[in-house]
Design an enzyme around this catalytic site. Structure first.
Site, PDB file in Angstrom:
ATOM      1  N   GLU A 110       0.753  -5.522  -9.116  1.00 50.72           N
ATOM      2  CA  GLU A 110       0.195  -6.174  -7.927  1.00 50.72           C
ATOM      3  C   GLU A 110       0.174  -7.693  -8.074  1.00 50.72           C
ATOM      4  O   GLU A 110       0.391  -8.414  -7.104  1.00 50.72           O
ATOM      5  CB  GLU A 110      -1.209  -5.626  -7.643  1.00 50.72           C
ATOM      6  CG  GLU A 110      -1.172  -4.171  -7.174  1.00 50.72           C
ATOM      7  CD  GLU A 110      -2.548  -3.576  -6.912  1.00 50.72           C
ATOM      8  OE1 GLU A 110      -2.607  -2.401  -6.531  1.00 50.72           O
ATOM      9  OE2 GLU A 110      -3.570  -4.284  -7.071  1.00 50.72           O
ATOM     10  N   TYR A 143       0.808  -1.221   0.000  1.00 49.32           N
ATOM     11  CA  TYR A 143       0.000   0.000   0.000  1.00 49.32           C
ATOM     12  C   TYR A 143       0.843   1.274   0.000  1.00 49.32           C
ATOM     13  O   TYR A 143       0.352   2.335   0.376  1.00 49.32           O
ATOM     14  CB  TYR A 143      -0.953  -0.003   1.207  1.00 49.32           C
ATOM     15  CG  TYR A 143      -2.231  -0.768   0.953  1.00 49.32           C
ATOM     16  CD1 TYR A 143      -3.143  -0.357  -0.020  1.00 49.32           C
ATOM     17  CD2 TYR A 143      -2.554  -1.896   1.689  1.00 49.32           C
ATOM     18  CE1 TYR A 143      -4.330  -1.044  -0.256  1.00 49.32           C
ATOM     19  CE2 TYR A 143      -3.747  -2.602   1.461  1.00 49.32           C
ATOM     20  CZ  TYR A 143      -4.626  -2.151   0.490  1.00 49.32           C
ATOM     21  OH  TYR A 143      -5.798  -2.832   0.261  1.00 49.32           O
ATOM     22  N   ASN A 198     -13.301  -2.940   4.486  1.00 50.61           N
ATOM     23  CA  ASN A 198     -14.252  -3.022   3.375  1.00 50.61           C
ATOM     24  C   ASN A 198     -14.112  -4.292   2.530  1.00 50.61           C
ATOM     25  O   ASN A 198     -14.437  -4.309   1.339  1.00 50.61           O
ATOM     26  CB  ASN A 198     -14.210  -1.744   2.534  1.00 50.61           C
ATOM     27  CG  ASN A 198     -12.856  -1.507   1.896  1.00 50.61           C
ATOM     28  OD1 ASN A 198     -11.923  -2.283   2.099  1.00 50.61           O
ATOM     29  ND2 ASN A 198     -12.748  -0.455   1.123  1.00 50.61           N
TER      30      ASN A 198
HETATM   31  P1  GTP Z   1      -8.781  -0.846  -2.843  1.00 52.58           P
HETATM   32  O1  GTP Z   1      -9.333  -1.777  -3.846  1.00 52.58           O
HETATM   33  O2  GTP Z   1      -8.593  -1.478  -1.492  1.00 52.58           O
HETATM   34  O3  GTP Z   1      -7.568  -0.084  -3.333  1.00 52.58           O
HETATM   35  O4  GTP Z   1      -9.959   0.203  -2.601  1.00 52.58           O
HETATM   36  P2  GTP Z   1     -10.314   1.492  -3.409  1.00 52.58           P
HETATM   37  O5  GTP Z   1      -9.497   1.616  -4.650  1.00 52.58           O
HETATM   38  O6  GTP Z   1     -11.792   1.490  -3.518  1.00 52.58           O
HETATM   39  O7  GTP Z   1      -9.889   2.626  -2.377  1.00 52.58           O
HETATM   40  P3  GTP Z   1      -8.531   3.484  -2.246  1.00 52.58           P
HETATM   41  O8  GTP Z   1      -7.497   2.957  -3.172  1.00 52.58           O
HETATM   42  O9  GTP Z   1      -8.891   4.921  -2.301  1.00 52.58           O
HETATM   43  O10 GTP Z   1      -8.102   3.154  -0.736  1.00 52.58           O
HETATM   44  C1  GTP Z   1      -7.431   1.952  -0.440  1.00 52.58           C
HETATM   45  C2  GTP Z   1      -7.990   1.370   0.821  1.00 52.58           C
HETATM   46  O11 GTP Z   1      -7.681   2.231   1.898  1.00 52.58           O
HETATM   47  C3  GTP Z   1      -9.513   1.212   0.873  1.00 52.58           C
HETATM   48  O12 GTP Z   1      -9.986   0.045   0.291  1.00 52.58           O
HETATM   49  C4  GTP Z   1      -9.764   1.210   2.368  1.00 52.58           C
HETATM   50  O13 GTP Z   1      -9.539  -0.076   2.923  1.00 52.58           O
HETATM   51  C5  GTP Z   1      -8.711   2.161   2.880  1.00 52.58           C
HETATM   52  N1  GTP Z   1      -9.285   3.490   3.085  1.00 52.58           N
HETATM   53  C6  GTP Z   1      -9.655   4.386   2.146  1.00 52.58           C
HETATM   54  N2  GTP Z   1     -10.170   5.500   2.707  1.00 52.58           N
HETATM   55  C7  GTP Z   1     -10.113   5.291   4.052  1.00 52.58           C
HETATM   56  C8  GTP Z   1     -10.493   6.055   5.197  1.00 52.58           C
HETATM   57  O14 GTP Z   1     -10.982   7.157   5.092  1.00 52.58           O
HETATM   58  N3  GTP Z   1     -10.277   5.458   6.422  1.00 52.58           N
HETATM   59  C9  GTP Z   1      -9.715   4.221   6.559  1.00 52.58           C
HETATM   60  N4  GTP Z   1      -9.520   3.706   7.789  1.00 52.58           N
HETATM   61  N5  GTP Z   1      -9.355   3.488   5.519  1.00 52.58           N
HETATM   62  C10 GTP Z   1      -9.551   3.989   4.282  1.00 52.58           C
END
Ligand code: GTP
Ligand code: MG
Length: 138
Positions: A126, A49, A112
């Site tokens: 990845e 990440y 999530n």
């Molecule tokens: P991924 O498929 O997991 O990458 O999800 P995404 O692409 O829908 O979201 P993004 O790449 O923006 O964020 C990666 C991950 O960080 C998310 O899936 C969440 O698990 C976590 N995350 C994102 N926003 C928040 C937040 O506001 N709070 C917390 N605790 N975790 C977050």
């Protein structure tokens, strides 16, 4: 035909949701061509990440992803990246459409349930992060 990297996150493996989530992928026409259950170290989760390292939730995210086992997998199909993200639903389950994995199973924006690659270049990176070519059985 396209491939994408999927992760079933600790909140979902803990609640024995791997099979139900895999059924959603397969019902959408995505083939699971590689899969393994692993427990990431904090260093490994942090590296995966790294793109989010400046975001305020990075520490929490890394700690969560290393807290319990995950299932990492490669999904294959027509437009697999977009299709997988459609099946996953919005990042925040409160905004996810009915029938999506996150709507049905996610606990919060952090916990999530699933990760999916967001573009062809990141999918390639990845997949290579977790799997060797020999492990991909199309
Ligand atoms: P991924 O498929 O997991 O990458 O999800 P995404 O692409 O829908 O979201 P993004 O790449 O923006 O964020 C990666 C991950 O960080 C998310 O899936 C969440 O698990 C976590 N995350 C994102 N926003 C928040 C937040 O506001 N709070 C917390 N605790 N975790 C977050
Ligand atoms: Mg993302």
């Amino acid at each position: 035909i396209e491939r994408t990297l999927s992760i079933i996150k600790p909140d979902a493996t803990r609640r024995n949701l791997t099979g139900k989530i895999n059924a959603k992928f397969e019902d959408a026409g995505l083939r699971i061509v590689a899969q393994k259950r692993i427990h990431l170290s904090p260093a490994q989760a942090g590296k995966f990440y790294e793109v989010h390292k400046d975001r305020p939730f990075y520490g929490e995210l890394v700690e969560f992803m290393a807290s319990e086992p995950v299932v990492v997998q490669v999904l294959e199909g027509e437009n697999a990246i977009a299709k997988n993200r459609e099946v996953m639903g919005a990042t925040n389950p409160a905004n996810a459409d009915a029938g999506t994995i996150r709507k049905e199973f996610a606990l919060s924006v952090g916990e999530n349930s699933v990760h999916g690659s967001d573009a062809p270049e990141t999918a390639k990176e990845e997949i290579a992060f977790f799997f060797s070519g020999l492990e991909l059985v199309g």
